[in-house]
Design a protein around this motif. Structure first.
Motif, PDB file in Angstrom:
ATOM      1  N   ILE A 148       0.856  -1.170   0.058  1.00 33.96           N
ATOM      2  CA  ILE A 148       0.045  -0.018  -0.136  1.00 33.96           C
ATOM      3  C   ILE A 148       0.806   1.194   0.237  1.00 33.96           C
ATOM      4  O   ILE A 148       0.318   2.565   0.030  1.00 33.96           O
ATOM      5  N   HIS A 149       2.168   1.235  -0.110  1.00 27.50           N
ATOM      6  CA  HIS A 149       2.801   2.214   0.016  1.00 27.50           C
ATOM      7  C   HIS A 149       4.314   1.873  -0.863  1.00 27.50           C
ATOM      8  O   HIS A 149       5.293   1.429  -0.650  1.00 27.50           O
ATOM      9  N   THR A 150       4.202   2.551  -2.267  1.00 25.04           N
ATOM     10  CA  THR A 150       5.440   2.084  -3.141  1.00 25.04           C
ATOM     11  C   THR A 150       4.976   3.272  -4.328  1.00 25.04           C
ATOM     12  O   THR A 150       4.139   3.695  -4.845  1.00 25.04           O
ATOM     13  N   HIS A 151       6.084   3.954  -4.615  1.00 26.84           N
ATOM     14  CA  HIS A 151       6.274   5.082  -5.417  1.00 26.84           C
ATOM     15  C   HIS A 151       6.600   4.883  -7.061  1.00 26.84           C
ATOM     16  O   HIS A 151       5.931   5.089  -7.741  1.00 26.84           O
ATOM     17  N   GLY A 152       7.531   3.821  -6.933  1.00 22.86           N
ATOM     18  CA  GLY A 152       8.073   3.519  -8.398  1.00 22.86           C
ATOM     19  C   GLY A 152       8.997   2.737  -8.516  1.00 22.86           C
ATOM     20  O   GLY A 152       9.696   2.351  -7.523  1.00 22.86           O
ATOM     21  N   LEU A 167      -1.899   9.055  -1.326  1.00 27.90           N
ATOM     22  CA  LEU A 167      -1.366  10.364  -1.206  1.00 27.90           C
ATOM     23  C   LEU A 167      -0.314  10.436  -0.139  1.00 27.90           C
ATOM     24  O   LEU A 167      -0.814  10.400   1.129  1.00 27.90           O
ATOM     25  N   GLU A 168       0.916  10.596  -0.421  1.00 29.88           N
ATOM     26  CA  GLU A 168       1.977  10.652   0.720  1.00 29.88           C
ATOM     27  C   GLU A 168       2.393  12.152   0.681  1.00 29.88           C
ATOM     28  O   GLU A 168       3.182  12.707   0.005  1.00 29.88           O
ATOM     29  N   GLY A 169       1.732  12.862   1.420  1.00 33.85           N
ATOM     30  CA  GLY A 169       1.711  14.295   1.478  1.00 33.85           C
ATOM     31  C   GLY A 169       0.718  15.049   0.669  1.00 33.85           C
ATOM     32  O   GLY A 169      -0.254  14.418   0.039  1.00 33.85           O
TER      33      GLY A 169
HETATM   34 ZN    ZN Z   1       6.958   6.777   0.581  1.00 30.20          ZN
END
Ligand code: ZN
Length: 390
Positions: free
Chosen positions: A64-68, A134-136
């Motif tokens: 559930i937390h992965t950017h690229g 949305l992280e931020g």
């Molecule tokens: Zn992150």
């Protein structure tokens, strides 16, 4: 109806400890499973039989937390980038993931939300995307980590509305120590979004109050948050001691020491730990310096396992889910029977998709991963279809 029979697996279910057995998939769903060998009628009627020679059958990983990765990022707001990232994920056993934004302008964030939302409901040889994380940007610059301080800001109702109107948001990380941000949390909570305390300098009392505004988890426990001390337990101490908080944790043994992972296990137990990768753009690339279009830079080192920005701050990880589960199980001094929920079911519950996926139960979608004794991913199955095999 297409029937696939998996035989000779070690199966991990919520009901009992693992057992040697079989699992029948009908079309997209788990139709039945049991111990030892399958009933003759299932064997006779199966169109596809997969003998997995003792491999472990777990619910597909949910990150559930992965950017690229591989030079691509959610913030590209480019369907090609999302497809490349989602295709990489299935090679590491991930069947569902939340493309995660970084702190940026309203416009860039809205564009990313729109792009990700186009993938909701799409199926193919790539991990499923139920929405965006949305992280931020509503953080505390004092705990920015690799987030862009110039764009960290307090929440406004207008901006929250713009985000919610842009597409499907499943999760948001917010620093809860600012009253404006608590109001934002109320808005997101009402919209059914999972809310996480992150990049925060909150004291214990702020974290206790945040529970009244829908917060139920923390973003990468220990990283980007006020540390535990005995007189002021901080966000980390609150996350560990307040039962309502689930904890994301990056188990690459860099972002959190093995002993810190062990403490998290002792405090939170099997149902409140959520393993994440926090992979970023250079994940999966060889060692080197990677200048970015915005003038920043990523430095990949230690055989692709350490990602930093030039200040020396950790920039996210190059972890993959199967390695995270392997590390965490070892560091917790636990068994896979105890820890498998941390890479699937706990995340599914947090973002509200556990009614259809996240565990091996009859009637749930056949989102599955097979791993060997070294935790190497051998096969990934999404809704009954093999999407990765080695
Ligand atoms: Zn992150």
């Amino acid at each position: 109806m297409r029937k696939t029979l998996i035989q000779n697996a070690r199966i991990f279910t919520p009901g009992q400890s693992s057992f040697p057995g079989w699992l029948l998939i009908e079309e997209k769903k788990i139709a039945d499973f049991g111990e030892n060998s399958a009933p003759d009628t299932y064997i006779q009627n199966a169109e596809e039989m997969i003998d997995v020679a003792g491999q472990k059958l777990l619910p597909g990983f949910i990150d559930i937390h992965t950017h690229g990765c591989l030079g691509c990022c959610t913030m590209d707001a480019d369907p090609e980038s999302i497809r490349k990232i989602a295709s990489f994920h299935v090679t590491h056993g991930v069947t569902t993931y939340l493309p995660t934004t970084m702190t940026d302008t309203t416009e860039a964030t809205v564009n990313a939300i729109r792009c990700v939302t186009e993938f909701v409901g799409k199926r193919g040889d790539f991990a499923k995307i139920p929405g965006v994380h949305l992280e931020g940007p509503f953080f505390n610059a004092a705990k920015c980590g690799a987030q862009d301080t110039a764009n960290i800001r307090r929440a406004t109702a207008e901006e929250c509305r713009a985000f919610l109107d842009a597409g499907i948001i499943k999760r948001i990380a917010i620093a809860p120590e600012f009253p404006e941000n608590l109001k934002a949390a109320d808005m997101f909570h009402e919209a059914g979004v999972s809310i996480s305390a992150g990049h925060t300098n909150a004291v214990y009392a702020d974290m206790a109050e945040a529970l009244n505004h829908g917060f139920r988890s923390v973003t990468h426990l220990y990283n980007g948050m006020s540390s535990f001390t005995h007189r002021e337990p901080g966000a980390a101490g609150a996350a560990l001691s307040l039962d309502d908080y689930s904890c994301e944790i990056i188990c690459d043994n860099i972002h959190s020491h093995p002993a810190a992972q062990n403490i998290a296990w002792r405090c939170k137990g099997a149902e409140k730990i959520v393993l994440i990768t926090d992979m970023i753009r250079p994940s999966g690339l060889p060692d080197g310096h990677y200048p970015q279009a915005d003038g920043s830079e990523f430095i990949v080192s230690h055989n692709g396992t350490e990602l930093r920005i030039p200040s020396g701050a950790l920039a996210g990880s190059a972890l993959t889910m199967e390695r995270g589960l392997k590390n965490f199980t070892a560091n917790a001094h636990a068994t896979l029977e105890e820890t498998w929920r941390c890479s699937s079911l706990n995340a599914a519950k947090l973002i509200g998709i556990d009614n259809e996926t996240g565990s091996i139960e009859k009637g749930k979608l056949a989102d599955l991963v097979l791993i060997d004794d070294e935790f190497t991913v051998k096969r990934t199955i999404i809704e009954g279809k093999t999407v990765f095999y080695q």
